[in-house]
Design a protein around this motif. Structure first.
Motif, PDB file in Angstrom:
ATOM      1  N   PRO A 136       0.828  -1.217   0.000  1.00  0.00           N
ATOM      2  CA  PRO A 136       0.000   0.000   0.000  1.00  0.00           C
ATOM      3  C   PRO A 136       0.857   1.259   0.000  1.00  0.00           C
ATOM      4  CG  PRO A 136      -0.797  -1.574   1.625  1.00  0.00           C
ATOM      5  CD  PRO A 136       0.517  -2.103   1.127  1.00  0.00           C
ATOM      6  N   LYS A 137       0.338   2.294  -0.603  1.00  0.00           N
ATOM      7  CA  LYS A 137       1.028   3.586  -0.623  1.00  0.00           C
ATOM      8  C   LYS A 137       0.845   4.283   0.714  1.00  0.00           C
ATOM      9  CE  LYS A 137       0.881   8.134  -2.871  1.00  0.00           C
ATOM     10  NZ  LYS A 137       0.166   8.976  -3.876  1.00  0.00           N
ATOM     11  N   ILE A 138       1.905   4.894   1.209  1.00  0.00           N
ATOM     12  CA  ILE A 138       1.820   5.690   2.426  1.00  0.00           C
ATOM     13  C   ILE A 138       1.541   7.147   2.034  1.00  0.00           C
ATOM     14  CG2 ILE A 138       4.348   5.922   2.467  1.00  0.00           C
ATOM     15  CD1 ILE A 138       2.222   5.781   5.634  1.00  0.00           C
ATOM     16  N   HIS A 139       0.424   7.680   2.510  1.00  0.00           N
ATOM     17  CA  HIS A 139       0.079   9.074   2.205  1.00  0.00           C
ATOM     18  C   HIS A 139       0.755  10.044   3.160  1.00  0.00           C
ATOM     19  CE1 HIS A 139      -2.833   8.221  -0.923  1.00  0.00           C
ATOM     20  NE2 HIS A 139      -3.462   7.369  -0.142  1.00  0.00           N
ATOM     21  N   GLY A 140       1.204   9.535   4.303  1.00  0.00           N
ATOM     22  CA  GLY A 140       1.850  10.404   5.275  1.00  0.00           C
ATOM     23  C   GLY A 140       1.154  10.332   6.617  1.00  0.00           C
ATOM     24  N   ASP A 162      -8.780  -2.571  -2.035  1.00  0.00           N
ATOM     25  CA  ASP A 162     -10.090  -3.195  -2.213  1.00  0.00           C
ATOM     26  C   ASP A 162      -9.873  -4.682  -2.472  1.00  0.00           C
ATOM     27  OD1 ASP A 162     -12.731  -3.746  -2.595  1.00  0.00           O
ATOM     28  OD2 ASP A 162     -12.895  -2.765  -4.553  1.00  0.00           O
ATOM     29  N   GLY A 163     -10.212  -5.493  -1.506  1.00  0.00           N
ATOM     30  CA  GLY A 163     -10.000  -6.928  -1.656  1.00  0.00           C
ATOM     31  C   GLY A 163     -10.395  -7.669  -0.400  1.00  0.00           C
ATOM     32  N   ARG A 164      -9.801  -8.832  -0.199  1.00  0.00           N
ATOM     33  CA  ARG A 164     -10.102  -9.648   0.984  1.00  0.00           C
ATOM     34  C   ARG A 164      -8.823 -10.297   1.483  1.00  0.00           C
ATOM     35  NH1 ARG A 164     -12.564 -15.346  -1.312  1.00  0.00           N
ATOM     36  NH2 ARG A 164     -11.584 -15.268  -3.365  1.00  0.00           N
ATOM     37  N   VAL A 220     -10.490 -20.170   0.342  1.00  0.00           N
ATOM     38  CA  VAL A 220     -10.500 -21.634   0.440  1.00  0.00           C
ATOM     39  C   VAL A 220      -9.714 -22.180  -0.749  1.00  0.00           C
ATOM     40  CG1 VAL A 220     -12.725 -21.691   1.652  1.00  0.00           C
ATOM     41  CG2 VAL A 220     -12.669 -21.831  -0.858  1.00  0.00           C
ATOM     42  N   PRO A 221      -9.263 -23.447  -0.668  1.00  0.00           N
ATOM     43  CA  PRO A 221      -8.519 -24.017  -1.795  1.00  0.00           C
ATOM     44  C   PRO A 221      -9.263 -23.872  -3.119  1.00  0.00           C
ATOM     45  CG  PRO A 221      -8.378 -25.465   0.107  1.00  0.00           C
ATOM     46  CD  PRO A 221      -9.349 -24.374   0.478  1.00  0.00           C
ATOM     47  N   GLY A 222      -8.542 -23.422  -4.124  1.00  0.00           N
ATOM     48  CA  GLY A 222      -9.133 -23.203  -5.439  1.00  0.00           C
ATOM     49  C   GLY A 222      -9.484 -21.762  -5.715  1.00  0.00           C
ATOM     50  N   ASP A 223      -9.477 -20.914  -4.671  1.00  0.00           N
ATOM     51  CA  ASP A 223      -9.823 -19.503  -4.865  1.00  0.00           C
ATOM     52  C   ASP A 223      -8.738 -18.740  -5.621  1.00  0.00           C
ATOM     53  OD1 ASP A 223     -12.258 -19.711  -3.647  1.00  0.00           O
ATOM     54  OD2 ASP A 223     -11.721 -18.607  -1.827  1.00  0.00           O
ATOM     55  N   LEU A 224      -7.486 -19.135  -5.444  1.00  0.00           N
ATOM     56  CA  LEU A 224      -6.362 -18.357  -5.966  1.00  0.00           C
ATOM     57  C   LEU A 224      -5.681 -19.075  -7.125  1.00  0.00           C
ATOM     58  CD1 LEU A 224      -4.775 -17.248  -2.562  1.00  0.00           C
ATOM     59  CD2 LEU A 224      -6.454 -16.013  -3.950  1.00  0.00           C
ATOM     60  N   ASP A 225      -5.372 -18.299  -8.163  1.00  0.00           N
ATOM     61  CA  ASP A 225      -4.630 -18.846  -9.294  1.00  0.00           C
ATOM     62  C   ASP A 225      -3.192 -19.147  -8.882  1.00  0.00           C
ATOM     63  OD1 ASP A 225      -6.855 -18.508 -10.891  1.00  0.00           O
ATOM     64  OD2 ASP A 225      -6.208 -16.547 -11.651  1.00  0.00           O
ATOM     65  N   ASP A 226      -2.558 -20.060  -9.605  1.00  0.00           N
ATOM     66  CA  ASP A 226      -1.154 -20.362  -9.338  1.00  0.00           C
ATOM     67  C   ASP A 226      -0.285 -19.112  -9.479  1.00  0.00           C
ATOM     68  OD1 ASP A 226      -2.125 -22.900  -9.096  1.00  0.00           O
ATOM     69  OD2 ASP A 226      -0.989 -23.756 -10.782  1.00  0.00           O
ATOM     70  N   GLY A 262      -6.293  -8.658  -4.120  1.00  0.00           N
ATOM     71  CA  GLY A 262      -6.913  -7.475  -4.690  1.00  0.00           C
ATOM     72  C   GLY A 262      -8.097  -7.821  -5.572  1.00  0.00           C
ATOM     73  N   GLU A 263      -8.798  -6.796  -6.017  1.00  0.00           N
ATOM     74  CA  GLU A 263     -10.019  -7.014  -6.798  1.00  0.00           C
ATOM     75  C   GLU A 263      -9.749  -7.734  -8.116  1.00  0.00           C
ATOM     76  OE1 GLU A 263     -11.906  -3.406  -8.048  1.00  0.00           O
ATOM     77  OE2 GLU A 263     -10.015  -2.295  -8.189  1.00  0.00           O
ATOM     78  N   HIS A 264      -8.519  -7.683  -8.604  1.00  0.00           N
ATOM     79  CA  HIS A 264      -8.169  -8.378  -9.845  1.00  0.00           C
ATOM     80  C   HIS A 264      -7.335  -9.633  -9.577  1.00  0.00           C
ATOM     81  CE1 HIS A 264      -9.853  -5.050 -12.005  1.00  0.00           C
ATOM     82  NE2 HIS A 264      -9.013  -4.190 -11.449  1.00  0.00           N
TER      83      HIS A 264
END
Length: 221
Positions: free
Chosen positions: A77-81, A94-96, A102-108, A140-142
């Motif tokens: 994350p960017k530090i704004h100060g 924006d994410g989780r 759970v297994p299978g949620d994330l791509d290799d 992240g969202e992507h």
């Protein structure tokens, strides 16, 4: 000052959500909105005087330095100060958290990119110390990885700072085991034999390292 020009007097009116509030001996975490920009504020201002003065100011100063050293690392994350000496302003991701996956949620590719981020952080002479905590790794969202909450991270010491560098070497390996642990929980097919063996055996002085990390986490997080 901070790049969002957010002032203490305006903070309450910008709050969208209290992620954490009034927790004993922990900073408040606020989601704020300023001119259509979402940000996260880490604020020690309402903690007991001795804690906010002797821990909060020091913790914010060192964490801000870590973020500054990692400027430009994708996935941080960017530090704004600072709003003041008690409050940091960080960009909102924006994410989780991966502890919700759970297994299978994330791509290799997620794990490949995560390792690249951690390697780049290590190249800058910093260890994270708390990568085994899945709440500190976000998706992240992507689908891209982010690392958050760097309060326990620290830099390599100078040439003759043997104690600091000894701890650095331990947590360097611990960071890599954090990635291996996430693989074991969510994508075990990606584990290498070396990672399996290290997860099984653990690290030399691992118990001592975990104790140090847990103490720091309780004080700073």
């Amino acid at each position: 000052m901070n790049s969002l020009e957010l002032k203490r007097s305006e903070l309450e009116g910008c709050v969208q959500e209290y992620i954490r509030k009034d927790a004993p001996w922990k900073p408040d975490i606020l989601l704020v909105k300023r001119d259509a920009h979402l940000a996260v504020v880490k604020d020690y201002a309402y903690q007991p005087f001795l804690y906010r003065f002797f821990v909060g100011i020091f913790a914010n100063h060192r964490e801000m330095k870590i973020y500054e050293k990692l400027k430009g690392v994708r996935g941080i994350p960017k530090i704004h100060g600072r709003i003041d000496r008690y409050a940091l302003v960080l960009s909102y991701i924006d994410g989780r958290n991966t502890d919700k996956c759970v297994p299978g949620d994330l791509d290799d590719s997620f794990f490949k990119r995560l390792r690249e981020i951690v390697d780049e952080i290590h190249e800058r002479g910093i260890v994270l110390c708390d990568l085994r905590n899945a709440r500190n790794i976000m998706v992240g969202e992507h689908g891209e990885p982010y690392l958050i909450d760097l309060c326990t991270a620290f830099c390599r010491g100078g040439r003759f700072n043997f104690i600091r560098n000894f701890a650095y070497d331990i947590f360097y390996q611990d960071d890599l085991l954090g990635i291996a642990k996430l693989k074991a929980n969510l994508a075990p097919h990606l584990l290498t034999e070396e990672e399996r063996e290290k997860l099984r055996r653990g690290l030399t002085f691992q118990k001592q390292a975990i104790w140090i990390r847990n103490v720091a986490r309780k004080i700073l997080k």
